[in-house]
Scaffold this active site. Sequence first.
Site, mmCIF file in Angstrom:
data_model
loop_
_atom_site.group_PDB
_atom_site.id
_atom_site.type_symbol
_atom_site.label_atom_id
_atom_site.label_comp_id
_atom_site.label_asym_id
_atom_site.label_seq_id
_atom_site.Cartn_x
_atom_site.Cartn_y
_atom_site.Cartn_z
ATOM 1 C CD GLU A 8 -3.198 0.630 2.120
ATOM 2 O OE1 GLU A 8 -3.637 1.580 2.774
ATOM 3 O OE2 GLU A 8 -3.618 -0.544 2.265
ATOM 4 C CG ASP A 111 -2.477 -1.145 5.472
ATOM 5 O OD1 ASP A 111 -1.298 -1.543 5.340
ATOM 6 O OD2 ASP A 111 -2.772 -0.034 5.949
ATOM 7 C CE1 TYR A 314 -3.701 -2.140 8.852
ATOM 8 C CE2 TYR A 314 -5.636 -2.895 10.055
ATOM 9 C CZ TYR A 314 -5.074 -2.248 8.966
ATOM 10 O OH TYR A 314 -5.881 -1.706 8.007
#
Length: 693
Positions: A8, A111, A314
């Site tokens: 990403e 992601d 994350y």
Amino acid sequence: MTTCIIAEKPSVARDIARIVGATSKQDGYMEGCGYVVTWAMGHLITLAMPEAYGFSAYKAEDLPIRPNPFQLIVRQMRKDKEYVSDPAALKQLKVICSCFDKADHIIVATDAGREGELIFRYIYQYLDCKKPFERLWISSLTDKAIREGLSNLKPGRHYDNLYHSAKARSEADWLVGINASRALSIARRGGYSLGRVQTPTLAMVCRRYIENRDFSSVPYWKLSALMEKEGVSLKAIGSADYESEASAQTALALLRSQSRLKVESVARKVTHTSPPLLYDLTALQKEANRHQGFSADKTLSIAQSLYEKKITTYPRTGSRYISEDVFEEVPVLLRKIGMPLSNPLNRHSVDNAKVTDHHAIIPTGETPSGLSTDEITIYQMVVNRFIEAFSPDSEEERMQVRFTNGTNTFTWKACRQISLGWKAVQKDKATEADKKEDGDEHILSSLPNLTEGEVLSLVNADITEHKTKPKPLYTEATLLSAMENAGKEVEDADSKKAMAECGIGTPATRANIIETLILRDYIRRDKKSIIPTEKGLAVYEIVKDKKIANAEMTGSWELALAAIEAGKMPSERFSQGINSYVGTICEELLSLSSDQKSYPAYRCPKCGQQSVGIYAKVAKCRHETCGFHVFREVCGIHLSEDNIRDLISSGRTPILKGLTSKAGKKFNARLVLGEDYITSFEFENKKGKQRGR
């Protein structure tokens, strides 16, 4: 065989490239060892705007606009007065296209979440790529996590339902946002922006602000009695609220004349308090706002930065739990951060069933270096919560005693800490939290022995004055809670369940919704509070009873989108429902054009003509040479049409409540019109006046 890996962001691509041996740097990608590694730079491809379908002008007869199929275009940017394709996006898209062409198959490393899936799928669809792809699904960017993920790739089709859900949500947001905004703009001849999530959020802020502003505080009085036992002062609070000071004084006189209280009941028990759960994004944002004053957007940016620096996991997660396999690694992680705990570790934050796409935000065990002050603050919060979560429960002995004088009952509460457990991690903060949690509970090192029927002499007795309080204005932390738990305002049980899990928006989007409303000048930050602007209140007044402002709508959508993701509902059925809903929204909003007020003209106090018009921001005389005007925003409040009518017809308004001085203090006053047609304040029971402008 050549494999293309698409990440990403460039920073993530560089980490993956290093691990797979793609060390040769090229323009927009890296290659080596049979791999080409490139990146997407966020949303390179988006849904086309109405102009692409031939709907440039705002016309009621064109609504609702329902593209079928939706067109994808390269990300746009504003140049002069029009939108053009972003040159940087075009350049990177060309690189990705050539990387896809070179490859035999693709590894998707965007992601691991709904938006990440959509970013890749839109690029894949736009480039009309047919190459097979697999999914790298990881929760942290450490070398270990990337290697494990690469050796355990998932087939791309496993995430088809996630993509269908993401695509359905993206198209629904377009349909509602574009059509509702155009419908209201046409109906009210202005520029308005409405949206699936932003409008219910604006409605919550406005409702709370109006409740708070219009709240009339009522005084009441309470009795308190001071006694002593075993050297401990016992201040017991009366349960009765007295509506007048006189009745409270009568009760006080009786209490003092009796000079003693009898113990009616004694409750004593040992309680165990579990540690707080690990952070998900919303919990981290709320805590950072409460204790550090950080905005939700700032906290998300910092958490994302810590993730990309590999020291936390994350951030865009909605889970506050970890799974059993991650729990096995906790002792190692605790040693790495220098806080080993003795076994058994607390399992309060361990639950496989409550881990969504990603587990809670936790440290990765990597040593942090080169962090900014704000990054250190958020990192330390994550580390402290991690240690707390696996520490033992705290243990307290709690005591509640009820006294009586035969007429009234009085309550005394106290707590003795037996073992701190998890509270030892941040001792000062835990004590402060305990005090706030129950302001009437006294924290003591030892509890006195009291028995039922025992009589204690009165040392002192008093009355205290209190006032009823409105619900406080939202802060960013409490607004995030309201968005997260919007189900509390919803009647239907199934919708309530969906919203308890999803709320309004998602952990990943809530900060952006708040920032969007601020950017559009619908809400603003006022010290720690979030309040609506005049423009926001005006929009709320128009749409407050319409479906577009209804939180229940979001609940029904979240249920359907979750069903699509779980493979239990075809996305086509959802689209049919949305298309029908959009038709209703347009009908409701377009019908407002007939409701629009035509402002009557009032007699001008200055020139005597029937020529004063009341507008959104000002009331003014339309007579060119007169110049009489009154601004409607005065000391933080908006003058209603009734206020203006009173001012120009009788020369004064009723008492205006909640005015704010330049020093930030609240006051109440009338606005009066002087002989020079300038407004000033008139205070109750005071002859003095203060110029309003």
